[in-house]
Scaffold this active site. Sequence first.
Site, PDB file in Angstrom:
ATOM      1  N   LYS A 130      -2.470  -8.971  -6.799  1.00 26.17           N
ATOM      2  CA  LYS A 130      -3.302  -7.778  -6.597  1.00 26.17           C
ATOM      3  C   LYS A 130      -2.401  -6.544  -6.670  1.00 26.17           C
ATOM      4  O   LYS A 130      -1.589  -6.303  -5.779  1.00 26.17           O
ATOM      5  CB  LYS A 130      -4.020  -7.843  -5.250  1.00 26.17           C
ATOM      6  N   LYS A 137      -5.108 -10.976   1.211  1.00 20.22           N
ATOM      7  CA  LYS A 137      -4.131  -9.923   1.450  1.00 20.22           C
ATOM      8  C   LYS A 137      -2.931 -10.446   2.236  1.00 20.22           C
ATOM      9  O   LYS A 137      -3.056 -11.355   3.055  1.00 20.22           O
ATOM     10  CB  LYS A 137      -4.778  -8.765   2.226  1.00 20.22           C
ATOM     11  N   VAL A 173      14.899   4.067 -35.318  1.00 14.09           N
ATOM     12  CA  VAL A 173      13.976   3.760 -36.425  1.00 14.09           C
ATOM     13  C   VAL A 173      12.555   4.162 -36.035  1.00 14.09           C
ATOM     14  O   VAL A 173      11.821   4.750 -36.849  1.00 14.09           O
ATOM     15  CB  VAL A 173      14.043   2.260 -36.774  1.00 14.09           C
ATOM     16  N   TYR A 174      12.146   3.836 -34.783  1.00 13.94           N
ATOM     17  CA  TYR A 174      10.805   4.217 -34.327  1.00 13.94           C
ATOM     18  C   TYR A 174      10.635   5.737 -34.422  1.00 13.94           C
ATOM     19  O   TYR A 174       9.609   6.231 -34.921  1.00 13.94           O
ATOM     20  CB  TYR A 174      10.592   3.745 -32.890  1.00 13.94           C
ATOM     21  N   CYS A 220     -27.493  -0.804  21.171  1.00 14.25           N
ATOM     22  CA  CYS A 220     -28.486  -0.026  21.899  1.00 14.25           C
ATOM     23  C   CYS A 220     -29.765  -0.085  21.063  1.00 14.25           C
ATOM     24  O   CYS A 220     -29.731   0.203  19.864  1.00 14.25           O
ATOM     25  CB  CYS A 220     -28.030   1.424  22.070  1.00 14.25           C
ATOM     26  N   CYS A 274     -27.315   7.074  26.165  1.00 13.84           N
ATOM     27  CA  CYS A 274     -28.673   7.246  26.700  1.00 13.84           C
ATOM     28  C   CYS A 274     -28.889   6.501  28.015  1.00 13.84           C
ATOM     29  O   CYS A 274     -29.913   6.701  28.676  1.00 13.84           O
ATOM     30  CB  CYS A 274     -29.714   6.803  25.677  1.00 13.84           C
TER      31      CYS A 274
END
Length: 684
Positions: A123, A328, A43-44, A440, A425
Site C-alpha cells: 500500500k 495496515k 543520445v536521448y 441517547c 439532555c
Amino acid sequence: MSQQAKEQARERARERAKELRSQLQKASYAYYVLDAPDLPDSVYDRLYRELQDLETQHPELLTPDSPTQRIGAPVEQFNSVRHNIPLYSLENAFDSDEYLGWQARWQRLEPDVGEAPAVAELKIDGNALALTYEDGLLVRGVTRGDGIAGEDITPNVRTIRTIPLRLHMAPGESPPPVVEIRGEAFLPLDVFAEINQARAAEGTALFANPRNAAAGTLRQLDARVVAERRLDFFAYTLLMPEGTGDVTPPVDQWGALECLQSLGFRVNPHRQLCASAAAVSDYYQQWDEKRHDLAYLTDGVVVKLNSFELQDRLGFTNKFPRWAIALKYPAEELPTILENVTVQVGRTGAITPVAELRPVQLAGTTVTRATLHNADRLAELDLHLGDTVIVRKAGEIIPEVVRVLSELRPDNAQLYRLPSTCPVCGQPVVKPEGEAVTRCVNGSCPAILQGSLRHWASRDAMDISGLGDRWVQQWIEQGMVKSVADLYALTVDDLLPLERMGQQLATKLIGAIADSKQRPWPKVLYGLGIRLVGSTNAQLLADNFPSAAALSQAEEEAIAQIYGIGPEIAQSVRQWFQVPANQSLIERLESAGLQLKSTQQAVSSQSQPLSGKSFVLTGTLPTLKRSEAKSRIEAAGGRVSGSVSSKTNYVVIGENAGSKQAKAEELGIAQLTEADLLALLASA
C-alpha cells in the site's frame, strides 16, 4: 524549391518525427518503468532536440503524445469532474485477527468458495489518481477527491514520466476505445529529501511528509513545478467499460496487473499471488521488516480477492468493497497521562467517550484528545483517571487509546464509567442489544439537533457558509430551530436580537440559508443524515431515484440492487422514510423550495422504461458502435456494466462474443442480438 520537393520534404519530416516519437517513448519506458535504460542520456537528448526542431519547423507534426508535450503552460484553476465509476475507500485491518474477521465476513456471503486466492500489493503512501485513455491516448487525469468527483489535473499528470501519454500496443494492434487506469502518485524518499533541502536553503517551510508533499505538488497550477518535483506512479486497477480493442480483458486482479504492465505502466514489483490467509500473513510479516529499505513509503498491504467474478458477486458495503482490505502496519505508539474523560453526543445520539490527554507529539502532530469508542472498549481497557495510556493514530489519522499501563496506576485512582444519562439532555441512555454503541434516544436532545444542523450545513451537504456552532447553539437554546426545516423560516429580524449579531451578518446568514435551496437532490439526501448514507451513497441513490418521492416509495429490494449499495443501506433508507416525523420533514423542505428532485427529473421513471435494468455488451455489433449502444441504453434509463453477474438483466451479443456469452448461458441471463436491442429501445 518546387512544390513536389516541398511535399517530399514534409513527408520525410513526418516520417522522421514519427520514428523519433517511437524511439523516445520506448527509451522513456525502459528508463522510468523497466528501470533498464537502453539509450545513453546524450543520445536521448540529441533525439529529443531533433524532434523539438522538427515540430518547431512543422507545427502540424505536433501530437498530444509527443514526448515534447509533457509540460504545458500554467492554468488558472482546476475543474471538478465526476468519476466514471466511484473511487471507494478500503476497510482497514490492523492485525491478523482483524484480517481473518474480514475473511470470515465475505465467506459467510459465499460459503462454497473456501479460501479464495488473493493478490497482496504494498500500500503506497501517496495520492490516488484516475486516468482515462481514449483510443490509447491519455485524455484526463483526476484526483480521488471525495470518491464521487475529483479535480481534473491532466496537465500535471502528463508530467509524470511513469504515466504513458499513449498506451503501449504491439504494431498493428488497436487499443481499447476507452480504458481507465487507477493508481497511486507518490514522491520517492530521495526526491522528498532533495525538495526539503532546497526549501530549507530558501527559508521556506518544510513539507511534513512525502504524502503531503505529493498532494501539494499535484495541485500546483504550474505544471513546470510538478515536473521539477519528479513524482512517480504505480498502477493497480484496470477498467475497460466500452470494449477491449485487441487487449484481452483480464479475468482477475493478477491478470489486470500484468495487462497494465504490458500497456506501459509501472506496477509494483513486490506484488504476490497468495493462495491462503496464511500466505497473506507471511507476506505482511515479511514486508513489515523489509519496507524500511524501500525507496518510497508504504503503510501496509492491500489484499484483493483475485477473481473478478467473485468480486462482482460480493459487491460493496455502504463504504467499502467487500472483496478488498488494507492490512495496515502498526502506527507509532507513545505513552501519556489520561487527565479526564468527556462524552460527546453525535447527531445519531451515539455516546462517545473521549480521553483528555496530557499533550504528546505523535506522527507529526500534538495530540491532546483520543477516542475511546464505546462502553465495551471502556470495560476492556479498565480505564482509571490518572492512568498512563498508550496512544496511537488509527489509520495514522484518528488518535485512539491502545492500552493502559496498569502497573503505573496511581493509588486511589478512580475507575471511569460511562454515564447512565445523556450529558446534554439528562435523559436515560440505552445500549441496544447486539450493538456496541450507547445512544441517547431523546429526539429533542439539543446535542442531536445540533449535530443534525451541523451536518446539514456542512460542505458536502448544503454548504451553508457562516452557519457555525455558535449560532446553532443560540438558536436551539432559544427554541428558534427544532429541525433543519426551521432554518428556512428564519428572517433577518429573528436574528437581530441575538448576541453579537448585526444587520450585515444577519442578512448574510439568511442569504446563505436561502442559497442552499439551490443545492441539488444528492446534497439534500446526504444532508438528511440517514444512517449509513454517506455522500458517495447519496449520489448513487439519487442517480437511481431522481426524487425524494421515488426513493420514499422504493422497495428495499430495489434499493439493494444498486451497484455499491447493498442490503444494509437499503434497510436503513427504507426505515428512515417510514418514520412519520421524517415524512413531515420532507414535506416541509419541499414547501420551503428545496431541490427534492434531480435537475434531470424530466427524465422520470415513466419515461425511462429501462430504469433499473443492467446490460452487458460483448462482441462486435453489426451496425452500432459499442459507445453508441451504451449511450442509447443509458438514455432509456438502463445501466451498462463491464461484467456479467447474477444482477445482469440482458447480455447483448455481437460477433466473437467470447466468455461473457458463456457466462450469460451459465446464469440463464437473457441474450439479445443488436436487432433485439433496437426493438427493445424502440418499444421503450
